[in-house]
Design a protein around this motif. Structure first.
Motif, short mmCIF file in Angstrom:
data_model
loop_
_atom_site.label_atom_id
_atom_site.label_comp_id
_atom_site.label_asym_id
_atom_site.label_seq_id
_atom_site.Cartn_x
_atom_site.Cartn_y
_atom_site.Cartn_z
N VAL A 155 0.83 -1.20 0.00
CA VAL A 155 0.00 0.00 0.00
C VAL A 155 0.87 1.25 0.00
N LEU A 156 0.51 2.20 -0.86
CA LEU A 156 1.15 3.50 -0.89
C LEU A 156 0.12 4.54 -0.44
N VAL A 157 0.41 5.22 0.67
CA VAL A 157 -0.47 6.27 1.17
C VAL A 157 0.07 7.60 0.66
N GLY A 255 4.05 -4.66 2.37
CA GLY A 255 4.78 -3.46 2.74
C GLY A 255 3.97 -2.21 2.51
N ALA A 256 4.56 -1.08 2.85
CA ALA A 256 3.84 0.18 2.72
C ALA A 256 4.81 1.33 2.69
N GLY A 257 4.30 2.47 2.27
CA GLY A 257 5.09 3.68 2.25
C GLY A 257 4.20 4.87 2.03
N THR A 258 4.75 6.05 2.12
CA THR A 258 4.00 7.26 1.83
C THR A 258 4.80 8.10 0.84
N GLY A 294 0.03 -2.52 -4.83
CA GLY A 294 -1.32 -3.03 -5.07
C GLY A 294 -2.40 -1.99 -4.92
N ALA A 295 -2.18 -1.00 -4.06
CA ALA A 295 -3.22 0.01 -3.83
C ALA A 295 -2.58 1.33 -3.43
N VAL A 296 -3.14 2.42 -3.93
CA VAL A 296 -2.75 3.77 -3.54
C VAL A 296 -3.95 4.39 -2.82
N VAL A 297 -3.74 4.79 -1.58
CA VAL A 297 -4.80 5.41 -0.77
C VAL A 297 -4.44 6.87 -0.59
#
Length: 328
Positions: A155-157, A255-258, A294-297
């Protein structure tokens, strides 16, 4: 897309005063720094004080300092974080224990006079259920967000400065199963997660001699040796985007990031700019992002001070360029 995230005020029954260093230089600002509802404190070049309680910036009537006092205040606040501020080093950024961030600029760099900007962490640990109970989103949207974590989506915030990216990311990470190992990498360690196995890494600035810096890219490479189940980069601001995408494309799911962006439609251009800093052309960047994320929030803060998630999208290829498709 009809989707709304409203960040509730920080105060309330569960709020408590923020931990603030016990030092004389802090006393004039202590009432505002300790207030759990305050998110930002600013001293402008004219000596005026402004604060933000989550609903927009407001001036504090009757508070002012002259030019000499403003300079002394800035020098003292930066010194509490272990750095030096003077004519030779007129800009500095530090983090105090507890996560309070202080940035100061002296004249003549700050044209109107000494400028101080203080970012304050929340006094609680963000929780996805709490956000839902406060009316941040309905049950279906909450299930959707939790499903991104449970499904090990990368996920990318995204959002602008102060939009609430870190709060939302921390709430999502609070849903990671307790047997998994989370390693977070940040310029300034702000992520506080309700999780028993959280390893925090923080970048380090160079010292007065210009040596000793440890940037995000170096920390990311170190983190890959720590066997993370979830690898998180607090914010990609430069060439470390290459290492993050490489890591997420080599088995580090969940994983994730901003990333800083003003809207979902601006995310591709922002990622392309970061990729260029890392020596990646638009075609290579697009394929890496589509494979890794997979997803951009996206979260925004409106003119009324309210933070809302304005969209959830999936990166797609648009020819040889990166595009975004709203997830239904």
């Amino acid at each position: 897309m009809s989707l709304s995230f409203v960040a509730a005020p920080r105060g309330g029954a569960s709020a408590h005063p923020r931990s603030v260093p016990r030092h004389p230089v802090v006393e004039t600002l202590r009432p505002y720094l300790a207030d759990p509802d305050v998110t930002d404190v600013f001293v402008n070049g004219d000596g005026a004080l402004f604060i933000d309680r989550g609903r927009g910036i407001a001036r504090i009537d009757g508070w002012s300092v002259d030019a000499a006092a403003a300079r002394d205040l800035a020098v003292g606040l930066i010194a509490l974080g272990g750095r030096h501020l003077d004519d030779a080093t007129p800009c500095a950024d530090v983090r105090w224990d507890g996560g309070i961030r202080v940035h100061a600029v002296l004249p003549p760099i700050a044209c109107a006079g000494t400028t101080i900007s203080i970012r304050l962490p929340g006094t609680g640990v963000p929780d996805l259920d709490d956000l839902g109970r406060r009316g941040a989103f309905d049950a279906a949207t909450g299930d959707r967000l939790a499903g991104l974590v449970a499904g090990r989506e990368n996920v990318l915030v995204t959002g602008a400065t102060g939009a609430g990216k870190t709060t939302l990311l921390a709430a999502l990470l609070g849903r990671v199963p307790p047997h998994e190992r989370i390693v977070t990498i940040e310029d300034v360690a702000e992520l506080r997660i309700a999780h028993p196995h959280h390893v925090r890494l923080e970048a380090r600035q160079a010292n007065l001699e210009g040596v000793g810096a440890i940037p995000l890219g170096r920390l990311l490479r170190e983190a890959l040796r720590m066997r993370p189940d979830r690898l998180v980069v607090g914010e990609c601001r430069g060439e470390e985007v290459r290492e993050l995408l490489t890591a997420l494309n080599t088995g580090h799911d969940g994983g994730a990031g901003t990333v800083h962006a003003s809207g979902l439609d601006e995310v591709p251009a922002r990622l392309e700019a970061l990729g260029a800093l890392a020596g990646m052309d638009d075609r290579a960047l697009a394929r890496q992002v589509v494979s890794a994320i997979g997803a951009v929030v996206h979260i925004e803060r409106g003119a009324d001070g309210i933070r809302r998630v304005t969209g959830i999208a999936r990166p797609v290829l648009d020819g040889d360029r990166l595009g975004m498709r709203v997830r239904s």
